[in-house]
Design a protein around this motif. Structure first.
Motif, mmCIF file in Angstrom:
data_model
loop_
_atom_site.group_PDB
_atom_site.id
_atom_site.type_symbol
_atom_site.label_atom_id
_atom_site.label_comp_id
_atom_site.label_asym_id
_atom_site.label_seq_id
_atom_site.Cartn_x
_atom_site.Cartn_y
_atom_site.Cartn_z
ATOM 1 N N THR A 131 52.693 49.332 49.029
ATOM 2 C CA THR A 131 51.575 48.427 48.702
ATOM 3 C C THR A 131 52.315 47.225 48.467
ATOM 4 O OG1 THR A 131 50.858 50.256 47.217
ATOM 5 C CG2 THR A 131 50.141 48.173 46.653
ATOM 6 N N THR A 132 52.062 46.268 49.493
ATOM 7 C CA THR A 132 52.741 45.153 49.454
ATOM 8 C C THR A 132 52.559 44.118 48.172
ATOM 9 O OG1 THR A 132 51.044 43.588 50.495
ATOM 10 C CG2 THR A 132 52.410 44.829 51.972
ATOM 11 N N TYR A 133 53.743 43.471 47.710
ATOM 12 C CA TYR A 133 53.305 42.771 46.718
ATOM 13 C C TYR A 133 52.465 41.519 46.952
ATOM 14 C CZ TYR A 133 54.784 39.613 43.043
ATOM 15 O OH TYR A 133 54.732 38.701 41.724
ATOM 16 N N LYS A 134 52.392 41.001 48.082
ATOM 17 C CA LYS A 134 51.120 40.154 48.560
ATOM 18 C C LYS A 134 49.904 40.552 48.104
ATOM 19 C CE LYS A 134 49.345 37.495 52.332
ATOM 20 N NZ LYS A 134 49.274 37.386 53.729
ATOM 21 N N GLY A 135 49.779 42.046 48.481
ATOM 22 C CA GLY A 135 48.453 42.599 48.026
ATOM 23 C C GLY A 135 48.283 42.770 46.473
ATOM 24 N N SER A 136 49.152 42.997 45.724
ATOM 25 C CA SER A 136 49.403 42.890 44.334
ATOM 26 C C SER A 136 48.698 41.640 43.492
ATOM 27 C CB SER A 136 50.721 43.607 43.731
ATOM 28 O OG SER A 136 50.792 44.805 44.034
ATOM 29 N N VAL A 137 49.616 40.516 44.178
ATOM 30 C CA VAL A 137 49.308 39.413 43.642
ATOM 31 C C VAL A 137 47.762 38.942 44.039
ATOM 32 C CG1 VAL A 137 49.565 36.735 44.035
ATOM 33 C CG2 VAL A 137 51.501 38.428 43.818
ATOM 34 N N GLU A 138 47.222 39.141 45.131
ATOM 35 C CA GLU A 138 45.960 39.106 45.661
ATOM 36 C C GLU A 138 44.799 39.917 44.530
ATOM 37 O OE1 GLU A 138 42.609 37.274 47.031
ATOM 38 O OE2 GLU A 138 44.882 36.532 47.309
ATOM 39 N N LEU A 139 45.254 40.988 44.335
ATOM 40 C CA LEU A 139 44.344 42.021 43.467
ATOM 41 C C LEU A 139 44.276 41.227 42.049
ATOM 42 C CD1 LEU A 139 42.739 44.271 42.602
ATOM 43 C CD2 LEU A 139 45.023 45.547 42.324
ATOM 44 N N HIS A 140 45.551 40.901 41.650
ATOM 45 C CA HIS A 140 45.524 39.994 40.394
ATOM 46 C C HIS A 140 44.488 38.734 40.257
ATOM 47 C CE1 HIS A 140 47.328 38.522 36.719
ATOM 48 N NE2 HIS A 140 47.973 37.729 37.167
ATOM 49 N N LYS A 141 44.643 38.008 41.406
ATOM 50 C CA LYS A 141 43.778 36.824 41.602
ATOM 51 C C LYS A 141 42.247 37.287 41.426
ATOM 52 C CE LYS A 141 46.925 34.168 44.513
ATOM 53 N NZ LYS A 141 47.204 33.725 45.670
ATOM 54 N N GLN A 142 42.058 38.442 42.135
ATOM 55 C CA GLN A 142 40.740 38.964 42.111
ATOM 56 C C GLN A 142 40.051 39.428 40.696
ATOM 57 O OE1 GLN A 142 38.287 38.717 44.799
ATOM 58 N NE2 GLN A 142 40.010 37.442 45.876
ATOM 59 N N LEU A 143 41.218 39.808 39.789
ATOM 60 C CA LEU A 143 40.739 40.202 38.485
ATOM 61 C C LEU A 143 41.591 39.259 37.508
ATOM 62 C CD1 LEU A 143 41.725 44.060 39.058
ATOM 63 C CD2 LEU A 143 39.360 42.879 39.165
ATOM 64 N N PRO A 144 40.718 37.960 37.175
ATOM 65 C CA PRO A 144 41.328 37.053 36.371
ATOM 66 C C PRO A 144 41.700 37.513 34.957
ATOM 67 C CG PRO A 144 38.960 36.642 36.902
ATOM 68 C CD PRO A 144 39.372 37.749 37.463
ATOM 69 N N SER A 145 41.310 38.761 34.421
ATOM 70 C CA SER A 145 41.536 39.023 33.060
ATOM 71 C C SER A 145 42.658 40.168 33.079
ATOM 72 C CB SER A 145 40.435 39.867 32.555
ATOM 73 O OG SER A 145 39.394 38.853 32.141
ATOM 74 N N SER A 146 43.399 40.235 34.125
ATOM 75 C CA SER A 146 44.358 41.306 34.525
ATOM 76 C C SER A 146 45.930 40.564 33.930
ATOM 77 C CB SER A 146 44.384 41.906 35.813
ATOM 78 O OG SER A 146 44.774 40.600 36.756
ATOM 79 N N ARG A 147 46.898 41.353 33.994
ATOM 80 C CA ARG A 147 48.047 40.739 33.976
ATOM 81 C C ARG A 147 48.954 41.742 34.984
ATOM 82 N NH1 ARG A 147 45.867 37.953 31.368
ATOM 83 N NH2 ARG A 147 46.053 37.033 29.379
ATOM 84 N N LEU A 148 49.903 40.740 35.385
ATOM 85 C CA LEU A 148 50.883 41.394 36.535
ATOM 86 C C LEU A 148 52.245 41.513 35.906
ATOM 87 C CD1 LEU A 148 51.281 42.306 39.481
ATOM 88 C CD2 LEU A 148 51.723 39.702 39.788
ATOM 89 N N VAL A 149 52.719 42.828 36.031
ATOM 90 C CA VAL A 149 54.188 42.911 35.862
ATOM 91 C C VAL A 149 54.846 43.287 37.017
ATOM 92 C CG1 VAL A 149 55.601 44.599 34.482
ATOM 93 C CG2 VAL A 149 53.411 44.151 33.538
#
Length: 193
Positions: A131-149
């Protein structure tokens, strides 16, 4: 063989790399026609690859196959494999091949709708080979109320409770215990070794 290699690159811990090195050595000996013995540490991996034993993949398949109907025509998968052979000679056949979803009934429920404001905790390693980090960052952008660790410097898929990074585990445990997200995104560092 691609599945064995694909599984082997998903963990950069010392024991996992040692096991992967042993696997590659055994495969190289076998490819040269030399007699070889399967090391005991590889027996569970081979049982999983050859018989589906040991890993709880059935639950994961049920979730994935329950999302959307999969194509059922084996020829479609073969064309995808052939189309991707040049660009992805090692893993193209594995990632484009037919999977259990082709044999399951179509989903019985409408897809779950996820609101963009869902308070999700996303945990990702910068070097995750699946699961690429780029994909995780993109998911985080799509879910503005999320937090990324983020676990910086790790080449590992599946971190929480398995990788041994206290910073990641503490963030997830705190979220699971309280239901509250961290106040901001967090970056954890991979420990040396």
């Amino acid at each position: 063989m691609p599945l064995l290699l694909f599984s082997g690159i998903a963990d950069d811990t010392v024991p996992a790399r040692a096991s992967f090195g042993e696997l590659v050595s055994v495969l190289a000996e076998a490819a040269e026609g030399r007699p070889t013995t399967v090391p005991p540490m590889l027996v569970p991996e081979l049982r999983y690859v050859l018989r589906g034993e040991g890993e709880p993949t059935g639950a994961q398949s049920a979730v994935i196959c329950g999302d959307v109907a999969a194509a059922r025509d084996p020829e479609l998968y073969w064309r995808d494999i052939e189309r991707n052979r040049t660009a992805h000679p090692l893993f193209g056949a594995l990632t484009n091949n037919i999977n259990p979803c082709a044999f399951w009934d179509p989903p019985r429920e409408e897809p779950t709708q996820v609101r963009r404001d869902v308070p999700a905790l996303i945990v990702a390693a910068t070097g995750d080979p699946r699961t690429t980090y780029k994909g995780s960052v993109e998911l985080h952008k799509q879910l503005p109320s999320s937090r990324l660790v983020t676990l910086d410097g790790a080449n590992r898929h599946a971190l929480f409770g398995r990788y041994g990074n206290a910073c990641v585990d503490d963030q997830v445990n705190r979220y699971l215990a309280t239901g509250r997200l961290p106040a901001r995104d967090r970056t954890c560092l991979k420990h040396a070794g």
